[in-house]
Design an enzyme around this catalytic site. Sequence first.
Site, PDB file in Angstrom:
ATOM      1  N   LYS A 138      40.201  37.614  42.316  1.00 11.25           N
ATOM      2  CA  LYS A 138      41.460  37.193  41.696  1.00 11.25           C
ATOM      3  C   LYS A 138      41.746  35.728  42.047  1.00 11.25           C
ATOM      4  CE  LYS A 138      46.378  38.219  41.698  1.00 11.25           C
ATOM      5  NZ  LYS A 138      47.427  39.152  42.052  1.00 11.25           N
ATOM      6  N   GLU A 198      34.555  35.442  51.935  1.00 14.89           N
ATOM      7  CA  GLU A 198      33.350  36.266  51.868  1.00 14.89           C
ATOM      8  C   GLU A 198      32.723  36.192  50.475  1.00 14.89           C
ATOM      9  OE1 GLU A 198      36.346  37.097  52.943  1.00 14.89           O
ATOM     10  OE2 GLU A 198      36.330  38.768  54.360  1.00 14.89           O
ATOM     11  N   GLY A 210      45.396  42.802  43.456  1.00 17.49           N
ATOM     12  CA  GLY A 210      43.970  43.029  43.712  1.00 17.49           C
ATOM     13  C   GLY A 210      43.606  44.506  43.776  1.00 17.49           C
ATOM     14  N   ARG A 211      44.389  45.274  44.518  1.00 12.69           N
ATOM     15  CA  ARG A 211      44.038  46.698  44.693  1.00 12.69           C
ATOM     16  C   ARG A 211      44.431  47.545  43.489  1.00 12.69           C
ATOM     17  NH1 ARG A 211      47.570  44.656  48.178  1.00 12.69           N
ATOM     18  NH2 ARG A 211      49.714  45.416  48.311  1.00 12.69           N
ATOM     19  N   GLU A 250      47.221  48.885  52.497  1.00 13.40           N
ATOM     20  CA  GLU A 250      47.596  47.495  52.229  1.00 13.40           C
ATOM     21  C   GLU A 250      48.969  47.458  51.541  1.00 13.40           C
ATOM     22  OE1 GLU A 250      45.208  44.690  49.658  1.00 13.40           O
ATOM     23  OE2 GLU A 250      44.568  43.900  51.574  1.00 13.40           O
ATOM     24  N   HIS A 259      30.927  69.193  59.371  1.00 15.04           N
ATOM     25  CA  HIS A 259      29.960  69.139  60.468  1.00 15.04           C
ATOM     26  C   HIS A 259      30.182  67.900  61.329  1.00 15.04           C
ATOM     27  CE1 HIS A 259      27.786  72.481  58.593  1.00 15.04           C
ATOM     28  NE2 HIS A 259      28.112  71.885  57.450  1.00 15.04           N
ATOM     29  N   LYS A 319      42.961  35.268  58.497  1.00 23.19           N
ATOM     30  CA  LYS A 319      42.201  34.265  57.724  1.00 23.19           C
ATOM     31  C   LYS A 319      42.399  32.871  58.332  1.00 23.19           C
ATOM     32  CE  LYS A 319      42.731  36.811  53.353  1.00 23.19           C
ATOM     33  NZ  LYS A 319      43.301  36.842  52.014  1.00 23.19           N
TER      34      LYS A 319
HETATM   35  O1  F6P Z   1      42.745  39.658  51.842  1.00 22.45           O
HETATM   36  C1  F6P Z   1      43.244  40.727  51.134  1.00 22.45           C
HETATM   37  C2  F6P Z   1      42.970  40.562  49.683  1.00 22.45           C
HETATM   38  O2  F6P Z   1      43.810  39.581  49.176  1.00 22.45           O
HETATM   39  C3  F6P Z   1      43.123  41.858  48.902  1.00 22.45           C
HETATM   40  O3  F6P Z   1      44.430  42.153  48.617  1.00 22.45           O
HETATM   41  C4  F6P Z   1      42.252  41.585  47.738  1.00 22.45           C
HETATM   42  O4  F6P Z   1      41.948  42.752  47.024  1.00 22.45           O
HETATM   43  C5  F6P Z   1      41.065  40.961  48.419  1.00 22.45           C
HETATM   44  O5  F6P Z   1      41.634  40.167  49.426  1.00 22.45           O
HETATM   45  C6  F6P Z   1      40.169  40.127  47.555  1.00 22.45           C
HETATM   46  O6  F6P Z   1      40.868  39.071  46.975  1.00 22.45           O
HETATM   47  P1  F6P Z   1      40.282  38.270  45.737  1.00 22.45           P
HETATM   48  O7  F6P Z   1      40.145  39.210  44.608  1.00 22.45           O
HETATM   49  O8  F6P Z   1      41.281  37.184  45.487  1.00 22.45           O
HETATM   50  O9  F6P Z   1      38.950  37.721  46.155  1.00 22.45           O
END
Ligand code: F6P
Length: 517
Positions: A194, A200, A254-255, A340, A371, A487
């Site tokens: 987003k 990452e 995002g979620r 979250e 198990h 972060k």
């Molecule tokens: O750091 C949390 C977050 O902002 C989530 O809410 C989101 O789904 C994820 O990082 C990834 O964010 P993006 O889609 O901006 O890379």
Amino acid sequence: MLPPGIIAHAARLGEVRIRDLMSAQPGRAAGLLISHAGIELDLSKQRLDPPALTALTGHLETLDFHARRDALLSGGIVNASEGRPALHTAYRHGARVQGSDAEHLVDETQAQTRAFATRVRGGDFRPAGKPVSRVINIGIGGSDLGPRLVADALADHAGAGPELRFVASLDPSDLQHAVAGADPETLLFIIASKSFSTQETLMNGQAARDWLAGHVGAAQSGRHFAAASAARDKAVAFGIASDNVFDFPDWVGGRYSVWSAVGLSLEIGLGPDVFAAFRDGARSMDEHFATAPLARNLPVVKALVDFWNRNLLGHPSRCVAAYSARLGLLPGYLQQLEMESLGKSVTANGEPAPLPGGALVWGGCGTEVQHSFFQWLHQGGDVTPVDFIGIASHFASDDPRERVLAANMAAQGAALLDGVQLPAGDDPALAAQRSMPGGRISSVLLLDALTPATLGALLALHEHKVFVESVLYGINPFDQWGVELGKVLTKGILDGELSRYDASTRAMLARTGFVSD
Ligand code: F6P
């Protein structure tokens, strides 16, 4: 914050045997069964009865719930701390958004992703002259968990098309495994982000680009990339052709984004029609959420029960046990969606929240978890509510394995409820250790069958459930400020600005050679 009437119900039910409730209230099972969109929720093994549920429903109404729900579904600013709506339902074309700007925007981008997916799937999109054989989604959090879950859950519905892989971890082996065995010329990477600024994802995107450049050349490598993002400029600056960048607005959290362009990998791998059916299932749940009476409204009632267990009965976590290999990723998906959204201790007005916020969610796949951690559920010192998620058609399946799977799920709920008290006999110590307390609560969510539509409905059910809980807690479920400090501190470490860090952290960085002093 908690009305005395509800507290009184909790006191009344706290010590009652659920078995006694079952015998005393013959209509109980039917009253605690709610179905919609191929999903049945059975609450009859909860420490709850219709009068308590009525009190909880009444409490929700006092919190201006109807107006808040309408605001959510019609694009009101429900995410106040970020000043925006949360209109993921627009991607399902729910009734309240029909004809709106949001719906037009969604129509436009859905036409674009469908066309692109059709080209890739049909072998007409050829970055290096060959059809795409594998799509690798690079993303994290909501840009990974939803697509990854749906890809796995609906794998049997995919038909012929490129295979799907996912990369989220900065551990280099994640990307290495995703590309292993593939012809680099047939790869399509989708960077789902987003913000297009997630550390990452950007590092993995660059690593993929570098790896690909080593095989197809730097000039060619960019053609193997597409993006789903609310930050088009950044995606283009990364080197992705503008035509291959698929937008979604910042009012999709995002979620909550799997329905948007973030689902592009799914639209390619499963096919646009399967993806559309997945969204249709969610729309059906949206309509139900918007219109069903609160007492028979699946997301509302599920939220009330989870709220009751957390705050009235004092169970801080909830276990999700999915009796379907295809739903093995569901607990991880729900962890982000619920934790979250609801892991907050301050209300939307900035005041300390009087209640502790949503429960910890954890779980796994049945029968495997029987198990591993089920010992703890049956005999551990804590009582943890369990959500059993199963497939109704398994109960009468011709395949004995499915019937045994279903029987195991039913048996676990019964065992948690009844327990067993063994007679002391010759060896009281052993009898005590083998006895099980029982009285442990669970719900069952049964899907008629695992289809794109029921999966969509299941995820939408949980999205709306989270919203209802947020109303009960008075918190904003659509922001996530709690992830920001980590972060910033990662950046500080990478920049070598260590003076603000504690002695333990600095010592570790020195001991491990991250810094020389
Ligand atoms: O750091 C949390 C977050 O902002 C989530 O809410 C989101 O789904 C994820 O990082 C990834 O964010 P993006 O889609 O901006 O890379």
